[in-house]
Design an enzyme around this catalytic site. Sequence first.
Site, mmCIF file in Angstrom:
data_model
loop_
_atom_site.group_PDB
_atom_site.id
_atom_site.type_symbol
_atom_site.label_atom_id
_atom_site.label_comp_id
_atom_site.label_asym_id
_atom_site.label_seq_id
_atom_site.Cartn_x
_atom_site.Cartn_y
_atom_site.Cartn_z
ATOM 1 N N ASP A 1 -8.647 -5.724 6.315
ATOM 2 C CA ASP A 1 -9.062 -6.690 5.300
ATOM 3 C C ASP A 1 -8.386 -6.273 3.989
ATOM 4 O O ASP A 1 -7.760 -5.216 3.905
ATOM 5 C CB ASP A 1 -10.598 -6.743 5.194
ATOM 6 C CG ASP A 1 -11.054 -8.071 4.587
ATOM 7 O OD1 ASP A 1 -10.207 -8.780 4.012
ATOM 8 O OD2 ASP A 1 -12.248 -8.406 4.673
ATOM 9 N N TYR A 2 -8.537 -7.104 2.999
ATOM 10 C CA TYR A 2 -7.865 -6.971 1.707
ATOM 11 C C TYR A 2 -8.080 -5.566 1.110
ATOM 12 O O TYR A 2 -9.207 -5.233 0.747
ATOM 13 C CB TYR A 2 -8.470 -8.026 0.791
ATOM 14 C CG TYR A 2 -7.640 -8.485 -0.362
ATOM 15 C CD1 TYR A 2 -6.997 -9.716 -0.328
ATOM 16 C CD2 TYR A 2 -7.532 -7.715 -1.504
ATOM 17 C CE1 TYR A 2 -6.265 -10.166 -1.400
ATOM 18 C CE2 TYR A 2 -6.792 -8.159 -2.584
ATOM 19 C CZ TYR A 2 -6.165 -9.382 -2.518
ATOM 20 O OH TYR A 2 -5.429 -9.825 -3.596
#
Length: 744
Positions: free
Chosen positions: A259-260
């Site tokens: 994820d980011y």
Amino acid sequence: MQGHADRLMAEMTLAEKIGQLNLLAAGEGLTTGAAQATPLAQRLDAGQVGAIFGTKSLASARAMQERALEGSRLKIPLFFAEDVIHGHRTVFPLPVALTCSWDLDLIEDTAAFAAAEAASEGLHQVYAPMIDVSRDPRWGRIAESPGEDPLLAARIAAAATRGFQGTGIAEQARVAACLKHFVAYGAPDSGRDYDNASLSWEDLLAVYLPPFVAGVREGAASVMASFNAVNKLAMHAHEPLIEGWLRGKTGFGGLVVSDYTGVKELTAHGLGPAPVVVARALHAGIDMDMVGEDYLAELPALAEAGIDAPDAGFAMSASDIKALIDRACHRVLSFKDRLGLLEDPFRGIGDTQAPSRLAGRKLARRAAARSAVLLKNDGTLPLGEAARVALVGPFAHDRRNMLGTWSVSGNSDDVVSLSEAVTALTGSEPLTAWGANIVDDDWLTRRLNVHGITVEPDPRSEADLLLEALEQARQADVVVVTVGEAKEHAGESSSSLSPALPPAHHRLVSALKETGKPLVVVVFAGRPLALGAVADKADALLYAWHGGIAGPEGVADLLFGAATPSGRMCVTLPLHPGETPISHAEEPTGRPFPGAFQKFRTGWLDLPDGVTRFPFGFGLGYGDIRYGAPSVSGASAPASDKVLLTLDIENAGDREAVETVQLYASDPVARITRPARFLFDFKQIRLSPGERREVVFEIHAAQFAYPIAPSLETAEWVRDPGLVQLHVGPNSRDTQTVDLTWDS
Ligand code: BGC
């Protein structure tokens, strides 16, 4: 036979391999032909990007692909991804809302439509479906989730994956699905976003993992790791769950993305400085590093020298790191190969026709009507077209909030407001009044402004707003009041201490009730809100969620009977916010103990006795659906046999109805405490007025298996002979029970 990916790997340098693991955001993107020197362009020129997400146009995607090919010695193309959570340009109801349709074909259709729109803009992968089971309305991302139940969530994971991918991710108008967030992101401690999940391995296996199993079985091509830790280990470093369970046990063979900045955040999780966490993430099975660029920065040196970090309890040789880089790079290239990009780098960029926006609107409108849940109706609904309606509340003219959270490519100009929808349907304009602001709390308004959102409240005093609303209400035959929350109230980083209707909305509903006019309450929200006394005051109550571009039109269709309500809650609606987390599948406890210790009971002193008013699975229609008595083909059976549970369902009303017949089960004696009841199966049927249909459920002993897991590694699924119970009905509470004994 050597595939495309192997052939490339044989020729690639270490730096080229590391470049493939870098996943960047498009930002402003690129324009064809321009000699830009943006950081992204520089990375592309250096062959240091494997994929890009968040491209906003086909032209920009094409420009980036051209630039990437120029910068890549071996001409390895990028792939493009985007957050297509509940529609792309055509925004459908929030996932939690769509789940309330319990309509798997509809969910597949919306995913397929979104895939076609996304593919027509050069996208190859979508960061969806989001399949985090959640039982905590405090958690803002419950808006994106498939609700509280693992079986329903698993079916949705499969349906959405089918819709996105069709029979192959290289097909026209299809994209690769990305199951997220792996795993238990929906069970954060105290409902705080990003917080860690501390739970039994049994719950992990029985509640949070099944949707991932279903998505993988359906062929989902990728998975995204979650920000949280599970039982003390951050998911981006969770080798036992990613490599061990996801790949080892389910046989997942696709791509895992972070994820980011999820890799970078491992340092804040306390797992060590950048080189250590990069090695741990790669070892755990995170193939691509989103945005943080830590793989790019750290892997060259790690591949030279390996790592030895006794303080973090982690060591790995240079050759092992190189092998892990090869493993991740091979997965990235195989993913590109499956997408058809190694054959044709421009595959998908400009070769897919966008689907008709009109068809999308129709689908969105149907989806909105199917997603809203009618919770109460004393006969006020449906309204007659001639009724003089006062449409009150801050959502009467709203467009912006209707899109809901995570509608990054939606446009609020596409939304038809509720007042416009009512006018279009009935031919006469409703009386309208603002009634109350969405946010009446200075602190919350400031918080929202920090998020870059400007909430523009009506500057008039609450008393003045109320006065105007009452004037309109007095002139009307019926009052429809819209209450709820803004789209930013539910979503990422939007947990709420008190998931309830704002106090000003309570005051508005109370004042309108005093007029004595029939009162219809419509709730627009991204999460299950505790409605408190509003539910008592409403003569009719519709939970409409944030319904997307055609949300208000779907609501108008239901209010005036152009569509029949058929939504069923996919979450339990608490009476009070303090009841959370909450679900229908809670476990029994030892108290109240029958007899002597009546006063020692579970529950809350300050919550009145009684079951939750709007349980999981609950929802009304306009018809009159009658359930016959269920029967089983045998009251006892050997485990090798299947048993049939049969019952008649009749539509005694005068409108067509869609009924979701729900089958729950319980296992009253087992090796560990099982949920008091759990969803076992469901069937959705459409019944014409007067129609009666036989519904048959097949029951297999294997479906009663449950996990025993002292640890993840020692987990096993077991099943015991003996009594089980089957509960069938229109929701998780109002059921009829049949006993069944497995002889073996
Ligand atoms: C979210 C993901 C999303 C990613 C890329 C993260 O903040 O948790 O769900 O896919 O951003 O936009």
